[in-house]
Design an enzyme around this catalytic site. Structure first.
Site, PDB file in Angstrom:
ATOM      1  N   ARG A 142      74.142  25.611  38.266  1.00 45.57           N
ATOM      2  CA  ARG A 142      72.895  26.156  38.812  1.00 45.57           C
ATOM      3  C   ARG A 142      72.760  25.882  40.308  1.00 45.57           C
ATOM      4  O   ARG A 142      72.173  26.683  41.030  1.00 45.57           O
ATOM      5  CB  ARG A 142      71.708  25.591  38.048  1.00 45.57           C
TER       6      ARG A 142
ATOM      7  N   LYS B 127      67.959  28.623  15.008  1.00 42.18           N
ATOM      8  CA  LYS B 127      66.709  29.036  14.367  1.00 42.18           C
ATOM      9  C   LYS B 127      66.484  30.545  14.405  1.00 42.18           C
ATOM     10  O   LYS B 127      66.577  31.168  15.457  1.00 42.18           O
ATOM     11  CB  LYS B 127      65.531  28.356  15.055  1.00 42.18           C
TER      12      LYS B 127
ATOM     13  N   GLY C 150      72.379  29.228  28.626  1.00 44.36           N
ATOM     14  CA  GLY C 150      72.081  28.164  27.674  1.00 44.36           C
ATOM     15  C   GLY C 150      73.316  27.636  26.957  1.00 44.36           C
ATOM     16  O   GLY C 150      74.324  27.322  27.584  1.00 44.36           O
TER      17      GLY C 150
ATOM     18  N   GLY D  21      66.320  30.270  28.418  1.00 37.45           N
ATOM     19  CA  GLY D  21      65.149  30.998  27.915  1.00 37.45           C
ATOM     20  C   GLY D  21      64.907  32.294  28.685  1.00 37.45           C
ATOM     21  O   GLY D  21      64.519  33.314  28.107  1.00 37.45           O
TER      22      GLY D  21
END
Ligand code: 3PG
Length: 391
Positions: free
Chosen positions: A34, A195, A348, A371
């Protein structure tokens, strides 16, 4: 508009929101991607003679000062990468910071302290946004990774100062936008992760725009259970069983190929030295849990990936951090690295997996968002981006 469209930057104080939310272990940065990805914007501003004021969050300190979440390591790393000094402020607003800004020469770089040490950051308090804005003449948002957050330093400030995107932000929006709005076909979307609830919107969107949807990871077991299979102790979301069936039905109706694993690796314990076996979907023993995709699935998925023109990957196939459960994610990463398709990694965990397997360099594009790229893929508008367009 991007920073390249700003005519005069010499001597201007530029508040650049970056996403230096980097992984740390014992105070050391374990992945500086990043920071590296913001270098084009920072160097551009330095070359133009701007006074560069960088701001970022780090972790989730909840409006408190947390010593381990200071930007100390990022300032050192950035200075090494730029090959010039970077001053680190101990705060992000206030008189001391204002004095540091006033002392900046053209081309100097100042990194403010963690903006989430202030409660007003996450509540998008206009007063905090004003205090940030007071430091600068121009706002540049280069924090694609935080663009899904409507916070004072990502969104609020954009309503006060002239606001443009940075070069990383521009590239992220360009690559992801082109891939999703004008995809080359066959377009394969790989959706993994643990999930179901986190991936509903993206599966739904991919059913609309992709040709092949590949499912893997912990969310697979909800699909298995919905189809009446025994899943033992595998992860499941019982509130999403109907939805899982709806997805399968929708895919059929739309003529899309919807792949769920045909075999899996099961374990009797969640540890590297646990017993494992490979079973078909209808063979999960009652006391065992599914932990990775099996070899037949790996081969099937690799084949689909190889025959694609565009591959977008978000979410691992298993618990890749633990070696015996990493083979599925590795196989998908390998196939994605080897395919002639244009490959986009949606940030991610998948980005971390590509990095871990040494395959990152072989991907066409790895987003710096986690996200944020997920929300972008869902077709959501990102507040940090909209605020730039508003201006
Ligand atoms: C990220 O790591 O995805 C971004 O930096 C945003 O962090 P957050 O989820 O804590 O807002």
């Amino acid at each position: 508009k991007s920073v390249r469209d700003v005519a005069e930057l010499t001597g201007k104080r530029v508040f650049v929101r970056v996403d230096f939310n980097v992984p740390l272990e014992n105070g050391k940065i374990t992945d500086d991607k990043r920071i590296r990805e913001t270098l084009p914007t920072i160097n551009y501003l330095i070359e133009k003679g701007a006074k560069v004021i960088l701001a970022s969050h780090l972790g989730r300190p909840n409006g408190q000062v947390v010593e381990e979440l200071r930007h100390t390591a990022s300032a050192v790393r950035l200075s090494e990468l730029l090959g010039k000094p970077v001053t680190k402020a101990n705060e992000a607003i206030g008189e001391a910071v204002e004095a540091q800004v006033a002392a900046l020469e053209n081309g100097d770089v100042l990194l403010l302290e963690n903006v989430r040490f202030y409660p007003g950051e996450e509540s998008n308090d206009p007063e905090l946004a004003k205090s940030f804005a007071k430091l600068a003449d121009l706002f540049v948002n280069d924090a694609f990774g935080a663009a899904h957050r409507a916070h004072a330093s990502t969104e609020g400030i954009a309503h006060i100062l002239p606001a443009v995107s940075g070069l990383l932000m521009e590239r992220e929006l360009d690559v992801l936008g082109k891939a999703l709005n004008n995809p080359e076909r066959p377009f394969t979307a790989i959706v993994g992760g643990s999930k179901v609830k986190d991936k509903i919107a993206v599966i739904d969107k991919m059913l609309e725009i992709a040709d092949n949807i590949i499912i893997g990871g912990g969310l697979s077991y909800t699909f298995f259970k919905a189809q009446g299979h025994e899943i033992g102790k595998s992860l499941v979301d019982n509130s999403k069983l109907d939805l899982a069936l709806e997805f399968i039905e929708k895919a059929k109706k739309l003529g899309k190929n919807f792949y769920i694993p045909v075999d899996i690796v099961v374990t009797d314990d969640f540890s590297a030295d646990a017993n494992t076996q490979i079973v078909d979907v209808d063979g999960i023993p009652a006391e065992w849990e599914g932990i990775d995709i099996g070899p037949k699935t790996r081969e099937l998925y690799a084949d689909v990936i190889k025959n694609s023109k565009l591959v977008v990957w978000n979410g691992p196939m298993g618990v890749f951090e633990i070696e015996p459960f990493s083979h599925g994610t590795r196989a998908v990463a390998q196939a994605t690295a080897e395919t002639s398709a244009y490959t986009v990694i949606g940030g991610g965990d998948s980005a971390a997996a590509a990095e871990k397997f040494g395959l990152a360099d072989q991907m066409n594009f790895i987003s710096t968002g986690g996200g944020a790229s997920l929300e972008f893929m869902e077709g959501k508008v990102l507040p940090g981006v909209v605020a730039l367009n508003d201006k």
